[in-house]
Design an enzyme around this catalytic site. Structure first.
Site, PDB file in Angstrom:
ATOM      1  N   ASP A 190      -8.734  23.535  26.095  1.00  0.00           N
ATOM      2  CA  ASP A 190      -8.090  22.717  25.374  1.00  0.00           C
ATOM      3  C   ASP A 190      -7.940  21.643  26.218  1.00  0.00           C
ATOM      4  OD1 ASP A 190      -5.175  22.234  27.458  1.00  0.00           O
ATOM      5  OD2 ASP A 190      -6.797  24.119  28.048  1.00  0.00           O
ATOM      6  N   ASP A 208     -11.562  28.473  28.414  1.00  0.00           N
ATOM      7  CA  ASP A 208     -11.020  28.157  29.256  1.00  0.00           C
ATOM      8  C   ASP A 208      -9.915  29.305  29.183  1.00  0.00           C
ATOM      9  OD1 ASP A 208      -9.580  26.384  31.007  1.00  0.00           O
ATOM     10  OD2 ASP A 208      -7.953  26.321  29.290  1.00  0.00           O
ATOM     11  N   LEU A 209      -9.379  29.576  30.002  1.00  0.00           N
ATOM     12  CA  LEU A 209      -8.112  30.266  29.624  1.00  0.00           C
ATOM     13  C   LEU A 209      -6.598  29.748  29.705  1.00  0.00           C
ATOM     14  CD1 LEU A 209      -8.994  32.708  32.803  1.00  0.00           C
ATOM     15  CD2 LEU A 209      -9.584  32.563  30.538  1.00  0.00           C
ATOM     16  N   ASP A 210      -5.910  29.051  30.879  1.00  0.00           N
ATOM     17  CA  ASP A 210      -4.018  28.930  30.928  1.00  0.00           C
ATOM     18  C   ASP A 210      -4.703  27.013  29.965  1.00  0.00           C
ATOM     19  OD1 ASP A 210      -3.987  30.160  32.452  1.00  0.00           O
ATOM     20  OD2 ASP A 210      -4.438  28.171  34.212  1.00  0.00           O
TER      21      ASP A 210
END
Length: 244
Positions: free
Chosen positions: A189, A16-18
């Site tokens: 997250d 995942d990124l953010d």
């Protein structure tokens, strides 16, 4: 929680990124302020009618009216800009210019993120060891942030028209990764979209729990591995890959 240690073989690691590779705190509000400032300067008739809050409300309304936009945050924001421009009397080429200028101001500021200290060391350690992928529900672009060289593939809800934790997203990601689900580690997250979504598809799910949060009651428990940092994950993955 259902603990599940990482297991060999691992052919792919997806992220995942953010809030996984970088801190997004305050970034979106700042980007919206930048966009509003441009409207005030270049298109005051729009800014007088629509502030940041009213634009947010409009995007919610548009998403409810047009479900096909709900998972495409880029189209949704552009549609909102087009609507407020039209209300202010812009049309044709002038309206399209407004949309382009305002969205460009927003998206440039949206990519002004700060990487976590453990992000680059992990990506550098894994590059060449396994295939690396990015899987996001947002419109962040790893190439614009300067991380493109580390990734073998990327997939976003904007591109696919569906969002995590949808089975379609993880199925498409597995095809793009070119590996069985059991050989893919997905790191994120968000307990629902990342951990539950990946584990439910049969991937090895890793919960990046930097704050030591408790598993939420409303999310069904699934097998996963929890880490407090990407540095911790780096050691685990390297140990696993070297033992394989």
């Amino acid at each position: 929680m259902i603990p599940r240690p990482l297991q060999a073989p691992v052919a792919v690691v997806m992220f995942d990124l953010d809030f996984t590779l970088w801190d997004l705190s305050g970034v979106i509000p700042h980007a919206e302020q930048v966009c509003q400032g441009l409207l005030e300067q270049r298109y005051p008739a729009v800014a007088e009618r629509f502030d940041i809050e009213s634009q947010r409300s409009l995007r919610v309304e548009l998403a409810e009216q047009h479900p096909e936009l709900a998972h495409d945050v880029t189209r949704l924001r552009r549609a909102s800009l087009e609507r407020i421009g039209a209300v202010a009397g812009y049309q044709g080429a002038a309206l399209q210019a407004l949309v382009e200028e305002a969205f460009t101001a927003f998206i440039d500021a949206r990519h002004a993120v700060t990487l976590y200290d453990d992000t680059l060391p992990l990506l550098r350690a894994l590059r060449g060891q396994v295939r690396l992928g990015a899987l996001t529900n947002g419109n962040a672009d790893v190439h614009r942030i300067g991380l493109g060289e580390y990734f073998d593939f990327t997939l976003s809800a904007v591109e696919l028209g569906a969002a995590k934790p949808s089975h379609l997203v993880y199925e498409t990601a597995a095809r793009r990764a070119g590996a069985p689900a059991a050989e893919i580690v997905h790191v994120g997250d968000d307990v629902h979209t990342d951990v539950y979504g990946a584990a439910n598809f049969g991937m090895q799910a890793v919960w990046l729990n930097r704050d030591g949060a408790h598993w939420p009651d409303e999310v069904p428990a699934v097998p996963h591995h929890a880490v407090g940092s990407l540095a911790e994950l780096e050691g685990m993955l390297l140990g696993l890959l070297r033992a394989a």
